[in-house]
Structure formats: structure tokens, C-alpha cells
Design a protein around this motif. Structure first.
Motif, PDB file in Angstrom:
ATOM      1  N   ARG A  10      36.855  24.761  46.834  1.00  0.00           N
ATOM      2  CA  ARG A  10      37.019  24.645  48.284  1.00  0.00           C
ATOM      3  C   ARG A  10      36.969  23.154  48.663  1.00  0.00           C
ATOM      4  O   ARG A  10      35.905  22.613  48.985  1.00  0.00           O
ATOM      5  N   PRO A  11      38.133  22.464  48.627  1.00  0.00           N
ATOM      6  CA  PRO A  11      38.134  20.992  48.731  1.00  0.00           C
ATOM      7  C   PRO A  11      37.667  20.442  50.069  1.00  0.00           C
ATOM      8  O   PRO A  11      37.087  19.365  50.123  1.00  0.00           O
ATOM      9  N   PHE A  12      37.914  21.168  51.170  1.00  0.00           N
ATOM     10  CA  PHE A  12      37.589  20.624  52.491  1.00  0.00           C
ATOM     11  C   PHE A  12      36.483  21.428  53.177  1.00  0.00           C
ATOM     12  O   PHE A  12      36.479  21.585  54.389  1.00  0.00           O
ATOM     13  N   LEU A  25      32.455  23.258  58.642  1.00  0.00           N
ATOM     14  CA  LEU A  25      31.177  23.885  58.289  1.00  0.00           C
ATOM     15  C   LEU A  25      31.015  25.286  58.865  1.00  0.00           C
ATOM     16  O   LEU A  25      30.507  26.168  58.168  1.00  0.00           O
ATOM     17  N   PRO A  26      31.408  25.544  60.138  1.00  0.00           N
ATOM     18  CA  PRO A  26      31.293  26.934  60.618  1.00  0.00           C
ATOM     19  C   PRO A  26      32.111  27.909  59.772  1.00  0.00           C
ATOM     20  O   PRO A  26      31.657  29.026  59.490  1.00  0.00           O
ATOM     21  N   GLY A  27      33.312  27.492  59.357  1.00  0.00           N
ATOM     22  CA  GLY A  27      34.127  28.351  58.511  1.00  0.00           C
ATOM     23  C   GLY A  27      33.517  28.550  57.141  1.00  0.00           C
ATOM     24  O   GLY A  27      33.560  29.657  56.577  1.00  0.00           O
ATOM     25  N   THR A  28      32.926  27.502  56.589  1.00  0.00           N
ATOM     26  CA  THR A  28      32.287  27.610  55.270  1.00  0.00           C
ATOM     27  C   THR A  28      31.067  28.518  55.331  1.00  0.00           C
ATOM     28  O   THR A  28      30.843  29.342  54.438  1.00  0.00           O
ATOM     29  N   GLU A  29      30.276  28.392  56.383  1.00  0.00           N
ATOM     30  CA  GLU A  29      29.096  29.246  56.537  1.00  0.00           C
ATOM     31  C   GLU A  29      29.496  30.708  56.703  1.00  0.00           C
ATOM     32  O   GLU A  29      28.860  31.602  56.124  1.00  0.00           O
ATOM     33  N   ALA A  30      30.533  30.965  57.485  1.00  0.00           N
ATOM     34  CA  ALA A  30      31.006  32.342  57.655  1.00  0.00           C
ATOM     35  C   ALA A  30      31.552  32.886  56.340  1.00  0.00           C
ATOM     36  O   ALA A  30      31.369  34.074  56.017  1.00  0.00           O
ATOM     37  N   SER A  58      28.904  22.229  43.316  1.00  0.00           N
ATOM     38  CA  SER A  58      29.184  20.884  42.833  1.00  0.00           C
ATOM     39  C   SER A  58      29.923  20.159  43.946  1.00  0.00           C
ATOM     40  O   SER A  58      31.099  20.428  44.191  1.00  0.00           O
ATOM     41  N   LEU A  59      29.216  19.267  44.647  1.00  0.00           N
ATOM     42  CA  LEU A  59      29.834  18.577  45.764  1.00  0.00           C
ATOM     43  C   LEU A  59      30.934  17.635  45.296  1.00  0.00           C
ATOM     44  O   LEU A  59      31.922  17.427  45.999  1.00  0.00           O
ATOM     45  N   LEU A  60      30.761  17.055  44.111  1.00  0.00           N
ATOM     46  CA  LEU A  60      31.767  16.134  43.586  1.00  0.00           C
ATOM     47  C   LEU A  60      33.066  16.860  43.249  1.00  0.00           C
ATOM     48  O   LEU A  60      34.157  16.392  43.578  1.00  0.00           O
ATOM     49  N   LEU A  61      32.942  18.027  42.611  1.00  0.00           N
ATOM     50  CA  LEU A  61      34.116  18.807  42.217  1.00  0.00           C
ATOM     51  C   LEU A  61      34.544  19.801  43.290  1.00  0.00           C
ATOM     52  O   LEU A  61      35.551  20.495  43.098  1.00  0.00           O
ATOM     53  N   ARG A  62      33.782  19.892  44.395  1.00  0.00           N
ATOM     54  CA  ARG A  62      34.104  20.766  45.528  1.00  0.00           C
ATOM     55  C   ARG A  62      34.160  22.238  45.093  1.00  0.00           C
ATOM     56  O   ARG A  62      35.049  22.986  45.501  1.00  0.00           O
ATOM     57  N   ARG A  63      33.199  22.651  44.264  1.00  0.00           N
ATOM     58  CA  ARG A  63      33.201  24.017  43.730  1.00  0.00           C
ATOM     59  C   ARG A  63      31.914  24.738  44.087  1.00  0.00           C
ATOM     60  O   ARG A  63      30.831  24.142  44.102  1.00  0.00           O
ATOM     61  N   PHE A  64      32.052  26.039  44.365  1.00  0.00           N
ATOM     62  CA  PHE A  64      30.922  26.932  44.609  1.00  0.00           C
ATOM     63  C   PHE A  64      30.913  27.993  43.511  1.00  0.00           C
ATOM     64  O   PHE A  64      31.956  28.581  43.203  1.00  0.00           O
ATOM     65  N   THR A  65      29.731  28.220  42.961  1.00  0.00           N
ATOM     66  CA  THR A  65      29.581  29.226  41.905  1.00  0.00           C
ATOM     67  C   THR A  65      28.739  30.382  42.440  1.00  0.00           C
ATOM     68  O   THR A  65      27.664  30.164  43.015  1.00  0.00           O
ATOM     69  N   PHE A  66      29.237  31.608  42.248  1.00  0.00           N
ATOM     70  CA  PHE A  66      28.582  32.820  42.752  1.00  0.00           C
ATOM     71  C   PHE A  66      28.189  33.720  41.578  1.00  0.00           C
ATOM     72  O   PHE A  66      28.839  33.726  40.529  1.00  0.00           O
ATOM     73  N   ARG A  67      27.117  34.498  41.794  1.00  0.00           N
ATOM     74  CA  ARG A  67      26.752  35.565  40.857  1.00  0.00           C
ATOM     75  C   ARG A  67      26.792  36.890  41.598  1.00  0.00           C
ATOM     76  O   ARG A  67      26.531  36.953  42.802  1.00  0.00           O
ATOM     77  N   TYR A 106      44.741  16.349  59.752  1.00  0.00           N
ATOM     78  CA  TYR A 106      43.996  17.562  59.405  1.00  0.00           C
ATOM     79  C   TYR A 106      42.489  17.336  59.535  1.00  0.00           C
ATOM     80  O   TYR A 106      41.758  18.163  60.098  1.00  0.00           O
ATOM     81  N   SER A 107      42.015  16.194  59.028  1.00  0.00           N
ATOM     82  CA  SER A 107      40.582  15.909  59.049  1.00  0.00           C
ATOM     83  C   SER A 107      40.071  15.767  60.475  1.00  0.00           C
ATOM     84  O   SER A 107      39.006  16.287  60.815  1.00  0.00           O
ATOM     85  N   ILE A 108      40.832  15.053  61.315  1.00  0.00           N
ATOM     86  CA  ILE A 108      40.410  14.854  62.698  1.00  0.00           C
ATOM     87  C   ILE A 108      40.325  16.183  63.432  1.00  0.00           C
ATOM     88  O   ILE A 108      39.354  16.466  64.144  1.00  0.00           O
TER      89      ILE A 108
END
Length: 382
Positions: free
Chosen positions: A6-8, A13-18, A34-43, A169-171
Motif C-alpha cells: 500500500r504505497p500511499f 489515513l482515514p482510508g487506511t484505518e477503515a 514495513s514503512l520503508l517498503l510500504r507493506r502490511f502483513t496480516f495473519r 494526487y498528494s495534495i
């Protein structure tokens, strides 16, 4: 285990939290990131309803507030300045949330940076496009000179276009996220839209007042003394709407803030000031305040310390100088090249147009920066 790129994620943040809450509801609990690699790992686990909140702290915090812990919050993950909190209570049962103050400050700084990049790229592209359009309009033949460096040129153009898209996009994402935070926590209340009054009205344009805000303030106060009451500011803060009424003793102040935190507006409103306009742009954060005084003895400035206002004027002058100086230098180099070409090859209609546009651009941007320093000089002499 499941890993998602998830690069952006930090721009929304509201979208990521949801999204994290939705994954937990489907039985996927976030285990690491991993904030550097922009990855989330789930179990995989049992589906559960959770509320997530991401927090950013200017200083790394190793412990959580006992008050937040009492509200059911627990820290799920932490890396660098970022923390991820989770809560198994329903949102209606939660009365306290981790602070968004540092997140808002971070979003504003990044938006400011990308806004500067956006304006710089657009201004760099504007002059060549305008020159090319005038050349075609005059019917002047355009000759394309073959060059072995076209690959470099097109690569640079593609990179600039990608940077332009990223900046836009960022703005958009950062401003939308900050707006959600401010509305949810009620730190910034937008004033109700003014209604057009009955009777005689008029509108006047002041397109470049931000380079001499003291002139605008005096102009508005003079209008009020003659019975023209300001009731609305529109069109990017440059169109002022007045209605004919009774003369009023008003004090106006145009205030510039590079980063206006969420308590800025409440502070002045509690002191009796009315917010008439706030610019939506991160690059030029102007707010126009007004206050009605009953007599001359009660007339007050929004900043009682003249030294502070002088520092504000200097900040305005420095900000606009840093904004316009790169364009002035760039156009000066182009102007020098055009003049050398005319002296060497003779004057053509296309070269005359190009030289005129570059010269006018230097005068325009130079006048903007110069007017801000004249404003600073006027306050310093007072």
C-alpha cells in the motif's frame, strides 16, 4: 500470512484505518508493517470488529497515555514516529482518541512542499507553451532541430509529468484527510455562508492584495466609513462584495500563516474577531479577519505587539521572494539567451515575442516580490 503493498497509505489515513478495520472484520489481523517498503502483513484469525487509529508523533513515544488506555485503546504496532492503535469498543462508546496534532502538522508541511513543486512545474511549462502558441498564431514556421539528446529530453519530460501527477494526487489526498480530522474533532468550524443582503450591492476585485495587505486593510476600512459594508469574499479571496448600509467603525486584518494549527482560528474568534475568508491553498495561507469597534479608543490590532507584526511582514516578504526568485532567475537566463540570439542572427517576429514575454514575466514576478518588501518597510517605519 498475507502481505499487502500500500504505497500511499500515509496520504489517506482515514482510508487506511477503515481498510485495516475491514480486514479485521474479515478475519485478517495486522501483525507487522514495513514503512520503508510500504507493506502490511496480516495473519488469519477470528473475525472481530475493531477501530483503528494511526498516530504520528514528532518525538518517539514508548508509552501510551493512561487516559487512552482507560478508553480501551492499545498500541498494536509502532515504527519510527508512527504508531497504530486499536480499540475493540464501538465508535459510539469511545470518547477519546489519540492526538492528530502532529499528523495535521505533517500533512500541512508535505502539502506545502508539493504545492511549491506544482506551482514551479506549472510556471516553467507556462512560458514555453505561451510562446509556442503565439508562434503558431502568427503563422511563423516551426523548425525542429534533430538532436542526439532527444531521449534525455523526453525522459526528463516524462519524469516532470510523473512528478506533476504525484504532486496533485498528494495534495488532494492530504487535504482531504486533514479536512476529515478537523471536522471529526471539531477543531476547525467553517463559518456559515453569508446571505446576499437586500438593497444596493457592489463587487470589487483586488487580485494581488496579498503583496500589500496593509493597503487592503485600509481600503476595506475606508469603504466601511462610507457605508459600504463587506459581507462576502469570493473568487479565491480577490473579489469583495459590499452592501450599502450605515457607516461602521471596522478593523480589518489580513493574516498570513505558513502552517495554521487547529487552535489558531478559535484563539482569534474568542478574542472577538470574525473570520471572513481563509484561503484553501497550503502555499498561501491567508485569513481575513474583521472586528467592529464602538469608538476609536477601542480599536485594536489582531497582534498587540508591533514587533510580532513586523516579523509577520518579514516572513511574508521572505516567503514570496523564495517563491518567485527561481522563476526570475530562470527567465533572466532565457532572456539573456534570446538577446544573444538576436544580436547574432538578427531580430525576427518570433524572437521579439519571446523576448517581450520573458521581460514582462521578470517584471511581473519581480514586482510581486518587491511589493512585499515595500510592505515590510512601511511597517518598519511606523
Amino acid at each position: 500470512m498475507r502481505t499487502v503493498f500500500r504505497p500511499f497509505w500515509s496520504y489517506d489515513l482515514p482510508g487506511t484505518e477503515a481498510w485495516l478495520a475491514d480486514m479485521a472484520g474479515k478475519g485478517w489481523r495486522v501483525e507487522e508493517w514495513s514503512l520503508l517498503l510500504r507493506r502490511f502483513t496480516f495473519r488469519q484469525a477470528e473475525p472481530i470488529r475493531l477501530t483503528y487509529q494511526l498516530a504520528y508523533h514528532s518525538a518517539k513515544l514508548s508509552s501510551m497515555s493512561p487516559y487512552l488506555a482507560a478508553e480501551g485503546w492499545s498500541k498494536r504496532l509502532q515504527q519510527g514516529k508512527w504508531s497504530l492503535y486499536e480499540n475493540d469498543r464501538l465508535p459510539s462508546q469511545i470518547s477519546a482518541y489519540p492526538s492528530r496534532k502532529d499528523v495535521l502538522r505533517r500533512n500541512r508541511i508535505i502539502s506545502y512542499l508539493f504545492m511549491g513543486i506544482l506551482v514551479y512545474l506549472l510556471l516553467i511549462a507556462l512560458i514555453p507553451l505561451l510562446v509556442l502558441g503565439l508562434t503558431f498564431n502568427q503563422g511563423t514556421p516551426v523548425r525542429i532541430q534533430p538532436s542526439p539528446l532527444w531521449t534525455v529530453t523526453w525522459t526528463a519530460a516524462a519524469g516532470a509529468l510523473a512528478l506533476l501527477v504525484l504532486a496533485i494526487y498528494s495534495i488532494v489526498k492530504l487535504r482531504a484527510a486533514s479536512k476529515v480530522f478537523l471536522l471529526n474533532h471539531q477543531n476547525l468550524k467553517k463559518p456559515p455562508g453569508p446571505q446576499k443582503p437586500a438593497g444596493t450591492t457592489m463587487a470589487r476585485m483586488k487580485p494581488s492584495w496579498m503583496y500589500a495587505p496593509d493597503r487592503l486593510e485600509q481600503w476595506l476600512e475606508d469603504k466601511e466609513k462610507h457605508g459600504w459594508n463587506l459581507y462576502k469574499v469570493g473568487f479565491g479571496g480577490t473579489l469583495f462584495h459590499f452592501s450599502k448600509g450605515s457607516p461602521r467603525r471596522m478593523t480589518y486584518h489580513a493574516d498570513y500563516q505558513v502552517i495554521a494549527d487547529e487552535g489558531y482560528f478559535e484563539l482569534h474568534q474568542e478574542a472577538g474577531w470574525t473570520r471572513l475568508y481563509s484561503s484553501p491553498f497550503s502555499l498561501q495561507k491567508w485569513t481575513l479577519w474583521s472586528r467592529e469597534e464602538q469608538n476609536a479608543a477601542e480599536q485594536q490590532e489582531i497582534y498587540s505587539d508591533p514587533v510580532h507584526r513586523l516579523k509577520q511582514a518579514r516572513k511574508i516578504a521572505i516567503s514570496y521572494t523564495l517563491l518567485f526568485l527561481p522563476m526570475i532567475l530562470l527567465y533572466s537566463l532565457n532572456l539573456s539567451a534570446f538577446i544573444d540570439s538576436m544580436l547574432r542572427d538578427g531580430i525576427t517576429a518570433s524572437q521579439a515575442w519571446n523576448t517581450s514575454i520573458m521581460f514582462l514575466s521578470i517584471l511581473l514576478f519581480g514586482s510581486f516580490a518587491g511589493r512585499t518588501w515595500l510592505y515590510y518597510r512601511r511597517l518598519k517605519q511606523q
